[in-house]
Design a protein around this motif. Structure first.
Motif, PDB file in Angstrom:
ATOM      1  N   ASN A  75       2.106   2.238  -3.298  1.00 58.13           N
ATOM      2  CA  ASN A  75       1.290   2.375  -4.315  1.00 58.13           C
ATOM      3  C   ASN A  75       1.206   1.306  -5.074  1.00 58.13           C
ATOM      4  O   ASN A  75       0.995   1.528  -6.521  1.00 58.13           O
ATOM      5  N   ALA A  76       1.139  -0.232  -4.679  1.00 54.67           N
ATOM      6  CA  ALA A  76       1.400  -1.195  -5.319  1.00 54.67           C
ATOM      7  C   ALA A  76       0.161  -2.115  -4.895  1.00 54.67           C
ATOM      8  O   ALA A  76       0.331  -3.316  -5.068  1.00 54.67           O
ATOM      9  N   GLY A  77      -0.976  -1.620  -4.912  1.00 54.51           N
ATOM     10  CA  GLY A  77      -2.224  -2.486  -4.797  1.00 54.51           C
ATOM     11  C   GLY A  77      -2.503  -3.037  -3.370  1.00 54.51           C
ATOM     12  O   GLY A  77      -3.295  -3.860  -3.154  1.00 54.51           O
ATOM     13  N   LEU A  98       0.931  -1.315   0.007  1.00 49.85           N
ATOM     14  CA  LEU A  98       0.029  -0.207   0.103  1.00 49.85           C
ATOM     15  C   LEU A  98       0.823   1.274   0.089  1.00 49.85           C
ATOM     16  O   LEU A  98       0.614   2.052  -0.755  1.00 49.85           O
ATOM     17  N   ASP A  99       1.987   1.232   0.773  1.00 49.80           N
ATOM     18  CA  ASP A  99       2.815   2.493   0.948  1.00 49.80           C
ATOM     19  C   ASP A  99       3.541   2.657  -0.248  1.00 49.80           C
ATOM     20  O   ASP A  99       3.812   3.787  -0.676  1.00 49.80           O
ATOM     21  N   GLU A 155      -3.040  -2.871   1.143  1.00 56.64           N
ATOM     22  CA  GLU A 155      -3.963  -2.158   1.954  1.00 56.64           C
ATOM     23  C   GLU A 155      -3.590  -2.426   3.529  1.00 56.64           C
ATOM     24  O   GLU A 155      -2.585  -3.178   3.918  1.00 56.64           O
ATOM     25  N   THR A 172      -5.479  -1.494  -7.358  1.00 57.79           N
ATOM     26  CA  THR A 172      -4.798  -0.894  -8.450  1.00 57.79           C
ATOM     27  C   THR A 172      -3.295  -0.450  -8.402  1.00 57.79           C
ATOM     28  O   THR A 172      -2.774  -0.159  -7.212  1.00 57.79           O
ATOM     29  N   GLY A 173      -2.538  -0.856  -9.202  1.00 53.17           N
ATOM     30  CA  GLY A 173      -0.932  -0.666  -9.466  1.00 53.17           C
ATOM     31  C   GLY A 173      -0.331  -1.988  -8.821  1.00 53.17           C
ATOM     32  O   GLY A 173       0.986  -2.011  -8.777  1.00 53.17           O
ATOM     33  N   SER A 174      -1.141  -2.919  -8.647  1.00 53.45           N
ATOM     34  CA  SER A 174      -0.439  -4.274  -7.923  1.00 53.45           C
ATOM     35  C   SER A 174       0.110  -5.135  -9.266  1.00 53.45           C
ATOM     36  O   SER A 174      -0.432  -5.122 -10.394  1.00 53.45           O
TER      37      SER A 174
END
Length: 821
Positions: free
Chosen positions: A311-313, A308-309, A315, A375-377
């Motif tokens: 921005n790779a999907g 998450l930190d 949580e 998103t971004g994962s």
């Protein structure tokens, strides 16, 4: 399809009989018996059979919870009977006899049915009893509940009417209890629409608590899987394919000591799934509380937050529990590689016949937990169907199974292959002999590296990418065996007692006593001889006593394709190296006097019950955060470098003007014992304040520096208490035989290690967990200990008196205060 329709018709007829009352009448007649159809009386009365079974330790409920049901059944008592509300018959055996006097407060019960797999959807349990959780305003992500209300499976409620409550649990003189459900599970108006399907597999589970003869509170969760016959009686399910047991509590307890939740009464995964199934949701967060999804996300919490930190999907996985308390899992790191699915799930155990379903039954509820899908994962990027914005959580499970077919390149068992650990089976180091020559001051080591999967054939350690020969031979660290080394651990503090071996040399001029394995002389059969030079004695370093040769390092292999259906797997392109674990070893020898091997304190096997391969991966499951790139994977190798003289270059977090000790015993207790600590145990600390237990900051609000490894936040002891036996062997925690204090100050200009300031040996262990001001004052005032105020020389002359009170069997003996009774 025809059999499914027939099953549905049978269920409809069965339920119609329940509604009409005809089946109850049949049951009543059957219970009374008639003529030749009556069941014969047992040759031995029920009470005598149960009493005889109670005398057998194998039937003690604490050790064998299933006996709560099997013992009465063996005596002729049906486990579950249906008239209207179910009646559950069970016994409780403790200390060789039936436990009498239980009240309704000691017993809770639940019944769930198993819905079989269908259409690509996995089988799952559905509870007949549930409630509606109404979310509290202002409680949830960002202060907003995800949903207003949600269903949650729960235990059968207790009766509120006094007379009915008194009859809900009854004891029979024959030695068993009957619990009568308040919920009539055959009535869909009482089950929130869950239909009773008697021919399905059912599970009744109990939450029991009672006090045994030793005064210990026992908490167990007996379970019984059954179907219901035409007479309304439970029939045990004996075919393992007709039930669902994915994980064994014993696997959980390898790390958790004793799985414990909801106040300590929920201790068995077989019980947990009766509530934690797809029909249970946390209203505040909106997350499903299904066992598969919840458990995987908890154990992957740290990885998900890191994604998450980035921005790779990922949580920030949070659940709201008792009294709307948030449960944060962002700092929970599975202490081994997340691909090690078989640690928890394996059909090799008879108690988990469905343990291998993770290999063949693919579900988004399980997979989209460790695999972040936002998103971004990377997961989304590899699944083009979702790049247009489709929601992966809404796809049917059949779609997952259509790609992850057994035997294909995407076979689940194949893609979870962990080369770093799985290929460890191919490399075992052997030390054939180790001997010291005082004349040359050299230790001669004879050894070989073998392949246990090929008849222990010995490897040639000099590979094609090495250069030179003889004294100029050099193998790069990228060479297959270029990282394998031997270290010599020994004692060298002047005046250090040799009757008990405590290594002290590595951080006192002895770190050069090492050699690469490839530099040995090959006898022509890949058995080698190498010599380790012992540094010359000085005024502050005199080699004496017993020593140990330890092998360390990993093998460098070309990374192989994980997504591949057959063996051998091809190399990935472009070529990439991966570290592979080696089965390391050690050998003891004497430098002077009789051989006194270093005492065995903890075992690698106990470490690896949680860590799988000690040091090779961290809770975030990345090699970059593994200890020493994963090259040290035995406790014997750790003790070489982390001797009493090893100290940080930074300050302690408790405000004292002292360095932190990285002595092995203190460091390990500090890392794992943070639940008892007041201040964080860190590596590279730059702050001084008390530790906030939420793992996010210090109480003064000062965040930890970005480059600090804050073990106290990142490592949470997974047991319910501090059970020393979880790591220690042979009762080694009961008596601390350490001779050397842990160095915490090396004053400027002081080169004599005997004048460095220390925490005396026993205090160094105890205050690694008990680090409060009061604890430090206690050990100094009452234990004859030093906490950074006296030198190593002083510590060697003085004996701590901690054992007067805390010795085994003492009034506050370690064996008592740290017991897990």
């Amino acid at each position: 399809m025809e059999s499914r329709h027939l099953q549905a018709r049978i269920d409809v007829v069965f339920q119609a009989l329940w509604r009409s009352g005809l089946l109850a009448a049949i049951l009543l007649l059957g219970a009374c018996g008639s003529g030749g159809d009556a069941e014969p009386e047992p040759a031995t009365p029920v009470g005598e059979l149960i009493a005889a079974a109670a005398a057998d330790p194998a039937n003690d409920t604490a050790a064998h919870p299933a006996a709560a049901f099997t013992v009465p059944q063996s005596a002729g008592v049906v486990a579950v009977q249906f008239g209207s509300a179910p009646r559950v018959n069970f016994t409780v055996i403790s200390d060789g006899a039936v436990k009498r006097g239980l009240s309704l407060s000691n017993v809770s019960a639940i019944i769930a049915k198993l819905v079989p797999a269908s259409g690509g959807e996995p089988a799952h349990w559905v509870s007949y009893t549930s409630s509606i959780e109404t979310a509290t305003a202002g409680v949830g992500p960002g202060g907003v509940p995800a949903v207003a209300s949600a269903p949650q499976a729960t235990m059968d409620p207790k009766q509120t009417d006094a007379a009915l409550r008194a009859a809900q649990l009854t004891y029979h003189d024959e030695g068993y209890y009957t619990y009568t459900f308040r919920t009539d599970i055959t009535d869909p108006t009482q089950t929130r629409g869950v239909s009773f399907e008697p021919t399905r597999t059912h599970r009744v589970s109990l939450q029991l608590s009672y006090v045994n003869a030793a005064g210990d509170t026992v908490r167990v969760n007996p379970s019984f899987d059954f179907t219901v016959d035409a007479q309304g009686r439970a029939v045990a399910v004996t075919d393992p394919s007709l039930t669902r047991r994915m994980s064994d509590t014993g696997s959980c307890n390898a790390c958790h000591e004793r799985l414990s939740a909801h106040g300590g009464g929920r201790v068995d995964t077989t019980f947990c799934v009766t509530c934690h199934n797809p029909g249970t949701t946390d209203a505040n967060s909106g997350h499903t509380l299904d066992m598969a999804t919840m458990t995987h996300k908890i154990h992957a919490g740290r990885r998900l937050k890191a994604l998450l930190d980035a921005n790779a999907g990922g949580e920030d996985y949070v659940l709201w529990g008792y009294r709307d308390e948030p449960q944060h899992y962002a700092e929970v790191g599975y202490p081994q590689d997340l691909r090690n699915c078989s640690k928890c799930h394996s059909a090799a155990s008879p108690s988990t016949p469905q343990g291998d379903l993770w290999k063949t039954v693919v579900s988004k509820g399980a997979c989209l937990t460790c695999h972040a899908s936002g998103t971004g994962s990377a997961w989304r990027a590899s699944h083009s169907v979702f790049n247009g914005g489709a929601d992966p959580t809404t796809m049917p499970n059949a779609q997952c199974g259509a790609c992850h077919l057994t035997g294909s390149n995407l076979d689940t068992a194949r893609v979870h292959w962990n080369q770093n650990e799985d290929n460890a089976s191919r490399y075992r180091m052997h030390i054939e002999s180790a001997a010291y020559d005082p004349g040359t001051r050299q230790v001669t080591v004879r050894y070989h590296l073998s392949d246990p999967t090929a008849g222990d054939a010995a490897y040639e350690l000099v590979t094609g990418d090495c250069t030179g020969s003889g004294s100029t031979l050099a193998c790069p660290t990228s060479a297959k065996f270029g990282n394998l080394r031997f270290y010599l651990a020994y004692q060298n503090l002047p005046g250090q007692p040799t009757g008990i071996t405590d290594f002290s040399a590595y951080n006192n001029g002895g770190n050069t006593a090492q050699v690469y394995a490839y530099r040995g002389d090959n006898d022509g059969h890949n058995h080698y001889t190498v010599r380790i030079a012992v540094p010359p004695d000085t005024a502050t370093a005199v080699a004496a006593g017993s020593a140990r040769v330890v092998s360390i390092g990993q093998v460098k292999e070309q990374k192989l394709q994980a997504k591949w259906a057959t063996d051998p797997r091809p190399e990935v392109t472009p070529r990439e190296l991966v570290n592979v674990v080696v089965q390391h070893t050690h050998a003891d020898l004497a430098l002077s006097g009789p051989l006194v091997p270093r005492r065995t304190i903890v075992s690698n096997e106990k470490c690896n019950a949680c860590h799988a391969a000690l040091g090779t991966t961290s809770g975030s499951n990345t090699l970059a955060e593994a200890f020493h790139s994963g090259a040290r994977n035995t406790v014997e190798s750790c003790a070489v470098c982390h001797d009493a003289n090893r100290a940080s270059s930074t300050v302690m977090t408790n405000g004292l003007a002292l360095q932190e000790s990285y002595q092995f015993q203190r460091m390990i207790h500090g890392i794992h014992g943070n639940s008892r600590r007041t201040h964080p145990y860190t590596h590279g600390n730059r702050v001084v304040d008390a530790f906030a237990k939420d793992g996010s900051s210090l109480t003064g609000g000062v965040p930890l520096a970005a480059d600090v490894q804050n073990y106290a936040a990142e490592v949470a002891w997974s047991g319910i208490g501090i059970d020393c036996n979880a790591c220690h062997v042979n009762g080694s925690h009961r008596v601390d035989w350490g001779q050397l204090g842990a160095v915490v100050s090396k004053p400027a200009g002081v080169t004599d290690p005997l004048q460095w300031l220390v925490i005396s040996p026993k205090a160094a262990s105890c205050t690694a967990c008990h680090d409060s001001t009061q604890a430090r004052a206690h050990v100094s005032a009452y234990g004859g200990a030093s906490f950074g105020t006296q030198s190593q020389a002083w510590s060697l002359r003085h004996t701590e008196i901690c054992a007067d009170c805390h010795g085994s069997g003492g009034v506050m003996g370690v064996d008592r205060v740290h017991s897990q009774r």
